[in-house]
Scaffold this motif. Sequence first.
Motif, short mmCIF file in Angstrom:
data_model
loop_
_atom_site.label_atom_id
_atom_site.label_comp_id
_atom_site.label_asym_id
_atom_site.label_seq_id
_atom_site.Cartn_x
_atom_site.Cartn_y
_atom_site.Cartn_z
N ASP A 278 38.56 -21.60 34.62
CA ASP A 278 39.12 -22.68 35.43
C ASP A 278 40.56 -22.38 35.83
OD1 ASP A 278 36.75 -24.06 35.17
OD2 ASP A 278 37.43 -25.22 33.44
N ARG B 2 40.63 -19.66 38.56
CA ARG B 2 40.24 -20.17 39.88
C ARG B 2 41.36 -20.99 40.51
NH1 ARG B 2 35.08 -20.80 37.49
NH2 ARG B 2 35.59 -22.94 36.86
N LEU C 23 45.80 -28.18 34.00
CA LEU C 23 44.48 -28.33 33.38
C LEU C 23 44.55 -28.69 31.90
CD1 LEU C 23 42.71 -25.26 35.02
CD2 LEU C 23 42.31 -27.68 35.55
#
Length: 341
Positions: free
Chosen positions: A3, A6, A40
């Motif tokens: 994640d 990306r 995140l």
Amino acid sequence: MSDVSRLAGVSKMTVSRVLADPELVSEATRTRVMKAIDQLGYVPDRIAGSLSSRRTNFVTAILPTLTNANFADTAQGLAGALRAADYQLLIGYTMYSLKEEELIVRAMLARRPDAIVIAGTVHTKAANEMLLRAGIPIVEIWDVPEHPIDHAVGFSNYEVGRLAARHLISLGHRRIAALGSRIDGDAMDLRGEARLQGFAAVLREAGIADDLVIREGSAPVSYDHGARTLATLLQRAPDVEAVFAVSDISAVGALMECHRRGIKVPEALSLIGFGDFDIARQCVPAISTIRVDAAMIGRKTGELLLSILERDNASAPITQSRIDIGFDLLIRETTAPREPG
């Protein structure tokens, strides 16, 4: 990590490099990756990383208790020293039980710490064997045995007791007592016992009976312990002139019992403790004590571990270290020369 890669527009390998070797990545890429990590809330898997690096970046500290301010100060000093190199501290406490210590040693080793710091030098046979075979630095603290398992940082508890006895004898006291806990099954304060043994040895050397060295109750000592044990002492020897308590905590309880009974300290009874706790300084009268720099034990231990863990030549032999930080006698208001008559 996928994640993060990306969101940052980079490969997983680049994310890994930013976390492990940030100097190998350009500043712009590092900034982009770190921004994605923050966005995140990503937390790197240290255990997975340790499979290849053989490092977990945490150190275990096994202490008797965290309610004792001195042990808390040692933990804080240790954590502060380790934090500078990004090592974290994982603490277990034994409540003075050797069996519990053995269980904690086993559980901690299963989590692959980079080093173990353990209070005391006496362990069960199984714990001793696990520590000997651990293959990581082991530092025994709060004592300086002649032959530690690996390394040691502390002081001689036996000599603490000897100093306390010498001080009370130098004031002219002859009817002298000491207060400590007994070895009760698996619960034992072996450092306190060493202080009692050193204290009693000096009494005998001076031709003074050691029959008033009282061991009562279980470890750890408390304010109640000091009050109860002093009551036992006064019942046995109402003419006692001076008392050493193996901890300031017990000394405070003894002082409060003296206040309740109208016994003037130090006019009728000299009292000395150990540990230099904050409360001992604030008592009226302030308690004479023997001071050990508990935070320094932690800092010196951390510095020793970093010198081992961060050394350049990992294959070079490591010399066993024994660091004695010593102790100081602090004469305050609860000890005074024996009044004639």
